[in-house]
Design a protein around this motif. Structure first.
Motif, mmCIF file in Angstrom:
data_model
loop_
_atom_site.group_PDB
_atom_site.id
_atom_site.type_symbol
_atom_site.label_atom_id
_atom_site.label_comp_id
_atom_site.label_asym_id
_atom_site.label_seq_id
_atom_site.Cartn_x
_atom_site.Cartn_y
_atom_site.Cartn_z
ATOM 1 N N THR A 157 0.796 -1.241 0.000
ATOM 2 C CA THR A 157 0.000 0.000 0.000
ATOM 3 C C THR A 157 0.825 1.287 0.000
ATOM 4 N N ARG A 158 2.120 1.187 -0.301
ATOM 5 C CA ARG A 158 2.900 2.434 -0.360
ATOM 6 C C ARG A 158 2.340 3.379 -1.432
ATOM 7 N N CYS A 159 1.973 2.834 -2.598
ATOM 8 C CA CYS A 159 1.480 3.695 -3.673
ATOM 9 C C CYS A 159 0.187 4.386 -3.262
ATOM 10 N N ILE A 160 -0.669 3.620 -2.569
ATOM 11 C CA ILE A 160 -1.950 4.187 -2.135
ATOM 12 C C ILE A 160 -1.699 5.298 -1.120
ATOM 13 N N ARG A 161 -0.792 5.017 -0.188
ATOM 14 C CA ARG A 161 -0.517 6.028 0.833
ATOM 15 C C ARG A 161 0.167 7.245 0.228
ATOM 16 N N PHE A 162 1.043 7.021 -0.757
ATOM 17 C CA PHE A 162 1.645 8.190 -1.403
ATOM 18 C C PHE A 162 0.564 9.033 -2.069
ATOM 19 N N SER A 163 -0.319 8.359 -2.825
ATOM 20 C CA SER A 163 -1.304 9.138 -3.585
ATOM 21 C C SER A 163 -2.229 9.900 -2.651
ATOM 22 N N ARG A 164 -2.534 9.332 -1.499
ATOM 23 C CA ARG A 164 -3.461 10.029 -0.596
ATOM 24 C C ARG A 164 -2.770 11.079 0.257
ATOM 25 N N GLU A 165 -1.606 10.726 0.787
ATOM 26 C CA GLU A 165 -1.010 11.598 1.802
ATOM 27 C C GLU A 165 -0.171 12.711 1.191
ATOM 28 N N LEU A 166 0.582 12.394 0.137
ATOM 29 C CA LEU A 166 1.488 13.395 -0.419
ATOM 30 C C LEU A 166 1.008 13.886 -1.781
ATOM 31 N N GLY A 167 0.476 12.964 -2.587
ATOM 32 C CA GLY A 167 -0.029 13.365 -3.901
ATOM 33 C C GLY A 167 -1.309 14.168 -3.775
ATOM 34 N N GLY A 168 -2.039 13.917 -2.684
ATOM 35 C CA GLY A 168 -3.252 14.681 -2.446
ATOM 36 C C GLY A 168 -4.440 14.255 -3.284
ATOM 37 N N ASP A 215 -6.963 6.885 -16.256
ATOM 38 C CA ASP A 215 -5.571 7.301 -16.171
ATOM 39 C C ASP A 215 -5.350 8.126 -14.906
ATOM 40 N N LEU A 216 -4.155 8.011 -14.355
ATOM 41 C CA LEU A 216 -3.835 8.822 -13.189
ATOM 42 C C LEU A 216 -3.800 10.297 -13.590
ATOM 43 N N GLN A 217 -4.273 11.158 -12.702
ATOM 44 C CA GLN A 217 -4.320 12.594 -12.984
ATOM 45 C C GLN A 217 -3.193 13.340 -12.279
ATOM 46 N N SER A 218 -2.511 12.658 -11.390
ATOM 47 C CA SER A 218 -1.530 13.334 -10.551
ATOM 48 C C SER A 218 -0.320 13.787 -11.359
ATOM 49 N N GLU A 219 0.228 14.930 -10.996
ATOM 50 C CA GLU A 219 1.467 15.427 -11.605
ATOM 51 C C GLU A 219 2.672 14.804 -10.933
ATOM 52 N N LEU A 220 2.421 13.947 -9.947
ATOM 53 C CA LEU A 220 3.504 13.350 -9.166
ATOM 54 C C LEU A 220 3.455 11.836 -9.248
ATOM 55 N N SER A 221 2.718 11.300 -10.225
ATOM 56 C CA SER A 221 2.434 9.857 -10.229
ATOM 57 C C SER A 221 3.704 9.018 -10.323
ATOM 58 N N SER A 226 15.887 19.523 2.071
ATOM 59 C CA SER A 226 15.481 20.929 2.133
ATOM 60 C C SER A 226 14.757 21.376 0.869
ATOM 61 N N ILE A 227 14.778 20.569 -0.190
ATOM 62 C CA ILE A 227 14.073 20.982 -1.408
ATOM 63 C C ILE A 227 12.958 20.003 -1.753
ATOM 64 N N ASN A 228 13.344 18.892 -2.336
ATOM 65 C CA ASN A 228 12.314 18.001 -2.873
ATOM 66 C C ASN A 228 12.126 16.744 -2.037
ATOM 67 N N GLU A 229 12.717 16.694 -0.843
ATOM 68 C CA GLU A 229 12.703 15.471 -0.030
ATOM 69 C C GLU A 229 13.119 14.307 -0.926
ATOM 70 N N CYS A 230 12.214 13.368 -1.226
ATOM 71 C CA CYS A 230 12.647 12.334 -2.166
ATOM 72 C C CYS A 230 11.686 12.224 -3.340
ATOM 73 N N TRP A 231 11.070 13.349 -3.720
ATOM 74 C CA TRP A 231 10.069 13.307 -4.795
ATOM 75 C C TRP A 231 10.490 14.195 -5.960
ATOM 76 N N ILE A 232 10.065 13.861 -7.154
ATOM 77 C CA ILE A 232 10.148 14.802 -8.270
ATOM 78 C C ILE A 232 8.843 14.736 -9.053
ATOM 79 N N SER A 233 8.604 15.757 -9.842
ATOM 80 C CA SER A 233 7.362 15.780 -10.615
ATOM 81 C C SER A 233 7.513 14.890 -11.843
ATOM 82 N N ASP A 234 6.385 14.523 -12.426
ATOM 83 C CA ASP A 234 6.418 13.712 -13.646
ATOM 84 C C ASP A 234 7.140 14.455 -14.774
ATOM 85 N N ARG A 235 7.004 15.775 -14.780
ATOM 86 C CA ARG A 235 7.675 16.568 -15.806
ATOM 87 C C ARG A 235 9.188 16.416 -15.702
ATOM 88 N N ASP A 236 9.710 16.480 -14.473
ATOM 89 C CA ASP A 236 11.152 16.332 -14.286
ATOM 90 C C ASP A 236 11.607 14.903 -14.591
#
Lengths: 170, 790
Positions: free
Chosen positions: B150-161, B183-189, B256-266
């Motif tokens: 459930t990491r993906c589920i928790r990411f999408s709910r807690e951080l992806g919003g 399709d996923l709508q998140s910019e952080l998928s 201090s910047i992106n923790e451990c995430w990047i956007s789909d664009r990056d």
């Protein structure tokens, strides 16, 4: 909430009642009650649209309603018969003769467990313990009424009564 | 701090930490699947079972808090036995398909089964299989491999919003799904790929391209927004630099910047690097025909033509524009070249059009606080900012902070689809927005007992609610977003917002577009300041001025004006009429072939070394991952040699370090005093005009990402249509789905209209950066709509 998001007024008001029973911010607790009300109203099964409407009404993402609905056996996703007969086949009922009940039902209705009769009257389900072991074997009609200490004869009486009830209701 | 014992050693750990946190802190490894330090604790995989003295059963380390004098064994027979058993259960249904799995070699399950599993299983039944799940063009799924952590589920709910994935069904049939296929709508998928410990979620664009152990990792800085997210480029063929290719991008941790995430664009923009429109050799146009040329020939042609134009017309005839992926070194050389040629006309603020307060602004934009400060705010106030699509990584800090009590207020030109709830919001067209902002400032000033500096209309109920919220909050950040910066009222907005910030004791900052917009302004790619930040007594022409008072010659560095600037139509027309247009570009386009005279191929971010400055003002440097494609060269080399061809002094840079040394010397004398003028009266507002809102969709923001094919497939219908609300549609006699003609001056396009009530009155949203809107009109200005006859 005046906009019911496609739900009927009665389903919406059931949800409203359940939302009030829980602390503020815990509206998701009303999902199950909403599913049940909507399913009853829709003739026994849920559609994706209904579930999405419930989600919109409560203010949840749709997936969180799908999760609850798919978890519970009582939620149906395809049209089922007018009467859903949920026969317990768990240990106590099995020891007290649920096999005979299942055989009799399948023979009399001409369908297997999990199927619906041609006339759309009955759907057979085998379910796990419904907490009436003291009067095993048992079955439940439409997730509500329990019928206990079953024999093939008492099952026939029940079926005849349900058929008559359905006919008189028409 | 309390003392605990792990494997016989005593450690001091934080009270309230879980065993796994305490162990991680001291470098003691405990195996895990569902635990992730940035996500809530689920404790459902049971892989982290450890032995705790005086506890009968092994305990899950992720959900057991430490207590004083706790004695823990992570390697005891009991712990290992528990871990082995869990591993055996996890592998019951997991296919043994590592050789054909994209995760192979980088798989937590694979690693742990080697470390903690056993070679045989007692399980003799059938393995279960799970139907495939289609999540769109970015994520490839193979759900039979899923271990339900459930990491993906928790990411999408807690951080992806956005709660897009869920666990449906139950027991042995439990599976991760969207239920209704969408399709996923998140910019952080893409981050779900990283958190997935197995090969259930993998990256579609880089699928089956290579094996993790064949790749080599290069540190990099994300090149699409001003946060400067840290990331790794993964490249193939690491022993041969000549044939090396970028294969994929993954985040690099930077707390201090992106923790451990990047956007789909990056993450997925790298696909654009190999696009067919890459310019691979210098091109020169003679009598309307393009011909390939050697660098020598192309540069001497540049020098000849530019030299003779300047000789006959003076340096003033040159205008220079820099795109946001230009590095600081390149920007420094570009402005040095421009000024050495006697021109003051250089700009890098492509998406601004109100420069009236430029002399009073900071030398380069700032966030006003640290990015990490967003975690601990009481109130965040966005003004004209679609943070979800423009700076997706920021939302990974905002979404979880909502749970902690953060309230977000916004004043926006449309009801943006934020991933977090807004406490209060004002949605209004640009003029009404200015009125309400002024009303907000006046109201707050009155409440604070300050004399009102501006007379304003009556505040709306929502504005009053925002005022109340701001007055009752301690830690507040005000952020001015890309819409507000692009507006014709930008200076008025800025003045009012900074007054507001002073009144309520908030920090105030800007969120401009682009990776290095901040750095370019810092090194003097602006008409009003030199590289050392010193203001010029007589500023040159800004980007708008350069088009209104056309120059004879233009140098464009890493931008496509048809899709990258606010006043696209006017810019294209001016460039078409100019005597000489030199483009330093990684990509060519049809429009560029029209207006350019010489195209010089320069290296995109992965092929050049350099520095970007992020919105916090921190400078991050990065190294080239691969050699430039074809004959392309890093822009700093091109600019240096061009200067040599032009026989300019002080351009004898042998290396990038030499440029950097010069740059660091001049930048030290930056003065950062900023007193914005106090707005006393509102600018005159035009009524009854339809204003074009013109945001750039996330995947259309710059030349590289516009060419990343998988990201392009994520564009939804509403992102490529003109949007108006029902009232505007009916007054114009338009309906949902109809084709409309949008006209601004001589410029006209046809586009599908959709009715969307998120748009306020007197506004139409026509996205910028699309191929359909390339070269069209002016953003944030009046537009007319009519039904198309076609």
């Amino acid at each position: 909430m005046s906009d019911t998001h496609g739900l009927s007024q009665s389903t919406a008001s059931v949800i409203d009642v359940w939302i009030k029973k829980f602390p503020e911010g815990k509206a998701r607790s009303a999902v199950l009650a909403g599913l049940k009300a909507a399913q009853d109203e829709n003739g026994g099964h849920l559609t994706n649209e209904i579930m999405e409407n419930i989600a919109a009404y409560i203010g949840l993402p749709a997936i969180e309603v799908f999760e609850v609905a798919s978890f519970y056996d009582m939620c149906e996703f395809k049209p089922i018969g007018r009467y859903k007969l949920s026969v317990c086949t768990n240990v106590s009922c099995m020891l007290c003769g649920s096999h005979a009940i299942v055989d009799h039902l399948e023979k009399r209705l001409g369908v297997k467990m999990g199927e619906t009769t041609q006339d759309g009257m009955f759907t057979l389900r085998d379910v796990e313990c419904l907490a009436a072991c003291i009067n095993a074997p048992m079955l439940q009609v439409n997730d509500r009424e329990l019928y206990e200490k079953l024999t093939p004869e008492s099952v026939d009486v029940l079926l005849d009564r349900l058929i008559a009830e359905a006919k008189s209701g028409e | 701090m309390i003392d605990i014992q792990i494997n016989g050693q005593t450690y001091q750990v934080l009270e309230g930490a879980s065993i796994i946190e305490a162990a991680d802190e001291h470098g003691i490894y405990i195996p895990r699947f569902c635990y992730h330090k940035k996500l809530s604790v689920a404790a459902n995989c049971r892989m982290c079972l450890v032995e705790v003295a005086n506890m009968k059963k092994p305990m899950p380390a992720c959900s057991t808090p430490v207590s004083p004098d706790m004695v823990i064994f992570t390697q005891s027979e009991k712990a290992l036995e528990a871990q082995r058993s869990v591993m055996e259960f996890l592998l019951i249904n997991h296919p043994l398909d590592c050789p054909v799995c994209d995760q192979g070699g980088a798989c937590e399950l694979q690693d742990l089964s080697i470390g903690f599993g056993c070679s045989e299983s007692d399980f003799g039944g059938d393995k279960r299989a799970v139907d495939k799940l289609e999540l769109g063009p970015l994520l490839q799924t193979y759900m039979t491999r899923c271990i339900q952590c459930t990491r993906c589920i928790r990411f999408s709910r807690e951080l992806g919003g956005l709660s897009e994935l869920g666990m449906i069904d139950r027991g042995g049939g439990e599976k991760v799904s969207t239920y209704v296929e969408r399709d996923l709508q998140s910019e952080l998928s893409g981050n779900m790929i990283d958190v997935c410990p197995v090969g259930a979620l993998t990256a579609k664009p880089s699928r089956f391209a290579g094996r993790s152990w064949e790749y080599v990792e290069h540190e990099g800085v994300a090149a699409h927004d001003c946060l400067g997210s840290n990331m790794y480029w993964h490249s193939s063929q690491h022993d041969n630099v000549e044939t090396r290719e970028v294969m994929r991008v993954v985040p690099k941790e930077n707390e201090s910047i992106n923790e451990c995430w990047i956007s789909d664009r990056d993450r997925f923009s790298f696909e654009g690097l190999t696009h067919e429109s890459r310019l691979l050799s210098p091109m020169v146009k003679h009598n309307g025909t393009w011909k390939e040329a050697s660098w020598e020939a192309a540069l001497s042609e540049c020098a000849d033509k530019l030299g003779s134009l300047i000789d006959s017309n003076g340096g003033d005839c040159l205008g220079v524009l820099a795109g946001p992926q230009t590095t600081m070194e390149e920007g420094f050389l570009l402005q040095k070249l421009t000024r050495a040629l006697g021109s003051k006309h250089i700009d890098s603020r492509l998406r601004e059009q109100d420069f009236s307060d430029q002399a009073c602004r900071l030398p380069s934009p700032r966030l006003g606080c640290q990015i990490a400060d967003l975690d601990s705010l009481d109130t965040l106030f966005f003004f004209g900012c679609d943070v979800r699509t423009q700076h997706p990584v920021l939302t990974t800090r905002i979404n979880p902070s909502i749970e902690e009590g953060l309230s977000v207020c916004a004043m926006n030109p449309m009801d943006y689809a934020y991933t977090f709830p807004l406490t209060e919001q004002v949605v209004a067209g640009p003029s009404a927005l200015l009125q309400q902002l002024a009303a907000l400032v006046a109201l707050v000033a009155k409440e604070k007992g300050e004399s009102a500096v501006i007379s304003a209309e009556k505040p709306s109920a929502q504005t009053q609610a925002i005022a109340k919220r701001l007055l009752n909050s301690e830690k507040i950040a005000l952020l001015m977003g890309e819409h507000a910066l692009a507006s014709t009222h930008a200076s008025a907005f800025r003045s009012l917002l900074s007054q507001l910030a002073t009144l309520v004791g908030a920090s105030f900052g800007e969120l401009p577009y682009g990776a290095n917009t901040v750095g370019l302004q810092y090194v003097g790619c602006v008409p009003h300041r030199q590289a050392d930040g010193m203001a010029l007594a007589e500023p040159g022409l800004d980007i708008v001025g350069m088009m209104e008072q056309p120059r004879r010659a233009y140098v464009l560095c890493q931008l496509e004006p048809e899709s990258d600037v606010l006043q696209a139509a006017k810019t294209l027309k001016t460039l078409d009429e100019a005597a000489l247009v030199i483009c330093l570009t990684a990509f060519e386009s049809d429009a560029m072939r029209q207006y350019a005279d010489i195209m010089l191929p320069v290296a995109p971010p992965s092929e050049t070394s350099g520095q970007f400055m992020n919105i916090e003002g921190s400078i991050q440097s990065f190294q080239a991952v691969t050699v430039p494609h074809g004959d392309a060269r890093p822009a700093w080399k091109v600019l240096r040699v061009l200067a040599n061809f032009l026989k300019l002094d002080h351009f004898e840079y042998r290396s990038l370090e030499a440029v950097r040394n010069d740059l660091s010397v001049v930048c030290e004398s930056e003065d950062s005093v900023c007193e914005l003028p106090i707005l006393k009266t509102l600018p005159s507002l035009k009524e009854n005009e339809l204003i074009r809102l013109a945001p750039w969709p996330m995947v259309r923001s710059d030349a590289l990402v516009r060419r990343a094919s998988s990201l392009q497939k994520t564009l939804r219908a509403e992102q490529v249509s003109a949007l108006v609300n029902a009232a505007v549609a009916s007054t114009h006699g338009l309906s949902d789905g109809s084709q409309v003609k949008a006209r601004q001056g001589d410029s006209e396009i046809e586009i599908t209209l959709r009715v969307d009530d998120r748009i306020p009155d007197q506004c139409v949203m026509i996205p910028s950066g699309l191929s359909i809107s390339a070269g069209f009109g002016s953003a944030e200005q009046a537009v007319t709509l009519e039904k198309s006859n076609a």
